[in-house]
Design a protein around this motif. Structure first.
Motif, PDB file in Angstrom:
ATOM      1  N   LEU A  44     -39.553  22.961  -9.758  1.00  0.00           N
ATOM      2  CA  LEU A  44     -38.865  22.093 -10.557  1.00  0.00           C
ATOM      3  C   LEU A  44     -37.879  22.615 -11.624  1.00  0.00           C
ATOM      4  CD1 LEU A  44     -42.282  20.535 -12.085  1.00  0.00           C
ATOM      5  CD2 LEU A  44     -40.952  19.829  -9.952  1.00  0.00           C
ATOM      6  N   ALA A  45     -36.867  21.750 -12.003  1.00  0.00           N
ATOM      7  CA  ALA A  45     -35.934  22.246 -12.914  1.00  0.00           C
ATOM      8  C   ALA A  45     -36.826  22.590 -14.314  1.00  0.00           C
ATOM      9  CB  ALA A  45     -35.210  21.060 -13.169  1.00  0.00           C
ATOM     10  N   PRO A  46     -36.290  23.713 -14.807  1.00  0.00           N
ATOM     11  CA  PRO A  46     -36.747  24.408 -16.017  1.00  0.00           C
ATOM     12  C   PRO A  46     -36.198  23.835 -17.290  1.00  0.00           C
ATOM     13  CG  PRO A  46     -35.291  26.068 -14.708  1.00  0.00           C
ATOM     14  CD  PRO A  46     -35.366  24.883 -13.964  1.00  0.00           C
ATOM     15  N   LEU A  47     -35.132  23.056 -17.100  1.00  0.00           N
ATOM     16  CA  LEU A  47     -34.436  22.468 -18.049  1.00  0.00           C
ATOM     17  C   LEU A  47     -33.588  21.534 -17.693  1.00  0.00           C
ATOM     18  CD1 LEU A  47     -31.791  24.912 -19.450  1.00  0.00           C
ATOM     19  CD2 LEU A  47     -32.957  25.221 -17.714  1.00  0.00           C
ATOM     20  N   ASP A  48     -32.894  20.662 -18.732  1.00  0.00           N
ATOM     21  CA  ASP A  48     -31.885  19.669 -18.396  1.00  0.00           C
ATOM     22  C   ASP A  48     -30.573  20.257 -18.039  1.00  0.00           C
ATOM     23  OD1 ASP A  48     -33.943  17.768 -18.860  1.00  0.00           O
ATOM     24  OD2 ASP A  48     -32.924  17.002 -20.644  1.00  0.00           O
ATOM     25  N   GLY A  49     -29.880  19.859 -17.126  1.00  0.00           N
ATOM     26  CA  GLY A  49     -28.635  20.666 -17.075  1.00  0.00           C
ATOM     27  C   GLY A  49     -27.874  20.202 -15.741  1.00  0.00           C
ATOM     28  N   ILE A  50     -27.090  21.156 -15.291  1.00  0.00           N
ATOM     29  CA  ILE A  50     -26.285  21.166 -13.953  1.00  0.00           C
ATOM     30  C   ILE A  50     -26.889  22.201 -13.039  1.00  0.00           C
ATOM     31  CG2 ILE A  50     -24.030  21.084 -12.994  1.00  0.00           C
ATOM     32  CD1 ILE A  50     -22.909  19.551 -15.350  1.00  0.00           C
ATOM     33  N   VAL A  51     -27.036  22.048 -11.879  1.00  0.00           N
ATOM     34  CA  VAL A  51     -27.315  23.103 -10.822  1.00  0.00           C
ATOM     35  C   VAL A  51     -25.996  23.588 -10.635  1.00  0.00           C
ATOM     36  CG1 VAL A  51     -28.118  23.519  -8.625  1.00  0.00           C
ATOM     37  CG2 VAL A  51     -29.166  21.674  -9.921  1.00  0.00           C
ATOM     38  N   VAL A  52     -25.670  24.784 -11.121  1.00  0.00           N
ATOM     39  CA  VAL A  52     -24.747  25.497 -10.836  1.00  0.00           C
ATOM     40  C   VAL A  52     -24.627  26.759  -9.646  1.00  0.00           C
ATOM     41  CG1 VAL A  52     -23.897  25.434 -13.288  1.00  0.00           C
ATOM     42  CG2 VAL A  52     -24.991  27.403 -12.639  1.00  0.00           C
ATOM     43  N   SER A  53     -25.878  26.813  -9.261  1.00  0.00           N
ATOM     44  CA  SER A  53     -25.953  27.543  -8.120  1.00  0.00           C
ATOM     45  C   SER A  53     -27.194  27.369  -7.344  1.00  0.00           C
ATOM     46  CB  SER A  53     -26.334  29.310  -8.356  1.00  0.00           C
ATOM     47  OG  SER A  53     -26.538  30.224  -7.413  1.00  0.00           O
ATOM     48  N   LEU A  54     -27.170  27.273  -6.015  1.00  0.00           N
ATOM     49  CA  LEU A  54     -28.311  26.715  -5.304  1.00  0.00           C
ATOM     50  C   LEU A  54     -28.196  27.207  -3.900  1.00  0.00           C
ATOM     51  CD1 LEU A  54     -30.808  24.703  -4.760  1.00  0.00           C
ATOM     52  CD2 LEU A  54     -28.980  23.116  -3.846  1.00  0.00           C
ATOM     53  N   LEU A  55     -29.341  27.978  -3.442  1.00  0.00           N
ATOM     54  CA  LEU A  55     -29.486  28.692  -2.236  1.00  0.00           C
ATOM     55  C   LEU A  55     -30.887  27.960  -2.033  1.00  0.00           C
ATOM     56  CD1 LEU A  55     -28.247  32.303  -2.580  1.00  0.00           C
ATOM     57  CD2 LEU A  55     -26.813  30.415  -1.509  1.00  0.00           C
ATOM     58  N   ALA A  56     -31.272  28.257  -0.794  1.00  0.00           N
ATOM     59  CA  ALA A  56     -32.572  27.855  -0.504  1.00  0.00           C
ATOM     60  C   ALA A  56     -33.665  28.422  -1.176  1.00  0.00           C
ATOM     61  CB  ALA A  56     -32.944  28.044   1.106  1.00  0.00           C
ATOM     62  N   HIS A  57     -33.680  29.650  -1.546  1.00  0.00           N
ATOM     63  CA  HIS A  57     -34.442  30.339  -2.313  1.00  0.00           C
ATOM     64  C   HIS A  57     -34.331  30.813  -3.859  1.00  0.00           C
ATOM     65  CE1 HIS A  57     -31.692  33.254  -1.196  1.00  0.00           C
ATOM     66  NE2 HIS A  57     -32.249  34.178  -2.301  1.00  0.00           N
ATOM     67  N   THR A  58     -33.291  30.237  -4.347  1.00  0.00           N
ATOM     68  CA  THR A  58     -32.999  30.464  -5.611  1.00  0.00           C
ATOM     69  C   THR A  58     -32.195  29.310  -6.286  1.00  0.00           C
ATOM     70  OG1 THR A  58     -32.249  32.140  -7.070  1.00  0.00           O
ATOM     71  CG2 THR A  58     -30.982  31.871  -5.002  1.00  0.00           C
ATOM     72  N   PHE A  59     -32.164  29.029  -7.411  1.00  0.00           N
ATOM     73  CA  PHE A  59     -31.217  28.214  -8.121  1.00  0.00           C
ATOM     74  C   PHE A  59     -31.167  28.582  -9.563  1.00  0.00           C
ATOM     75  CE2 PHE A  59     -35.621  26.278  -8.136  1.00  0.00           C
ATOM     76  CZ  PHE A  59     -35.675  25.959  -9.482  1.00  0.00           C
ATOM     77  N   THR A  60     -29.682  28.104  -9.870  1.00  0.00           N
ATOM     78  CA  THR A  60     -29.469  28.213 -11.494  1.00  0.00           C
ATOM     79  C   THR A  60     -29.167  27.046 -12.173  1.00  0.00           C
ATOM     80  OG1 THR A  60     -28.926  30.526 -10.954  1.00  0.00           O
ATOM     81  CG2 THR A  60     -27.962  29.547 -13.067  1.00  0.00           C
ATOM     82  N   VAL A  61     -29.575  26.594 -13.313  1.00  0.00           N
ATOM     83  CA  VAL A  61     -29.577  25.242 -14.151  1.00  0.00           C
ATOM     84  C   VAL A  61     -28.920  25.627 -15.324  1.00  0.00           C
ATOM     85  CG1 VAL A  61     -30.505  23.221 -15.018  1.00  0.00           C
ATOM     86  CG2 VAL A  61     -31.473  24.167 -12.953  1.00  0.00           C
TER      87      VAL A  61
END
Length: 149
Positions: free
Chosen positions: A44-61
Motif C-alpha cells: 500500500l501507499a505509505p502516504l498521500d502523494g505522487i508516485v515518482v518512481s515505480l519498478l515492479a519491486h520498488t516504489f517511491t511516493v
C-alpha cells in the motif's frame, strides 16, 4: 509532520536487521523495515502523494511537502526482473495513503532464496527527523510506522 504508514502487514524490524548493507547501514536513508506475512498481498501507499518512481519491486511516493518515501519489496528482488510483481498504478499517478500499489507474494520471494523483508525509507532525511518507530511489533497494512518531523 508527515505520518508514514506501513505498506504491509508483518513484523517491524530495525534497518540494521535488513540483510543488505545499503539498507542496514542507512546509506539510502533512515526508516524501518517490515518482515511481511507470507501470503499474497498488496503493498500500500505509505502516504498521500505522487508516485515518482515505480519498478515492479520498488516504489517511491512524494507528498505535497516534498517528503519522499521509498518502499523496497524484498531484498535482491531486482534479480527477478519483475516476475511475481504486478504494479497496480503508474509512475506519475496521484495516490492516497493505503491505496494498493503493487501485488506480490512474499512467500514466493522467500522460496526463490531471497529475503522478503521490505525497507521503508525516508529519503533525504536524518534519523533525528523520524519519531515513533517501534520495532519488534506486529503491524497491519496501514498502521502508523513512523512520523517524519
Amino acid at each position: 509532520m508527515t505520518t508514514v504508514s506501513s505498506p504491509l502487514a508483518g513484523r517491524v524490524l530495525p534497518l540494521e536487521d535488513v540483510p543488505d548493507p545499503v539498507f542496514a547501514d542507512a546509506l539510502v536513508g533512515p526508516g524501518g523495515a517490515v518482515d511481511p506475512v507470507r501470503v499474497p498481498l498488496e503493498a500500500l501507499a505509505p502516504l498521500d502523494g505522487i508516485v515518482v518512481s515505480l519498478l515492479a519491486h520498488t516504489f517511491t511516493v512524494v507528498d505535497t511537502a516534498g517528503r519522499a518515501v521509498l518502499t523496497h519489496l524484498g531484498i535482491d528482488t531486482v534479480q527477478l526482473a519483475g516476475e511475481g510483481f504486478e504494479p497496480l498504478v503508474g509512475k506519475g499517478d496521484r495516490v492516497r495513503r493505503g491505496q494498493p500499489l503493487v501485488r506480490w507474494d512474499p512467500a514466493a520471494v522467500a522460496a526463490s532464496g531471497r529475503s522478503p523483508v521490505c525497507p521503508v525509507i525516508a529519503l533525504e532525511a536524518s534519523a533525528a527527523d523520524l519519531t515513533g518507530l517501534r520495532t519488534g511489533r506486529d503491524v497491519r497494512a496501514g498502521d502508523v510506522l513512523f512520523s517524519w518531523n
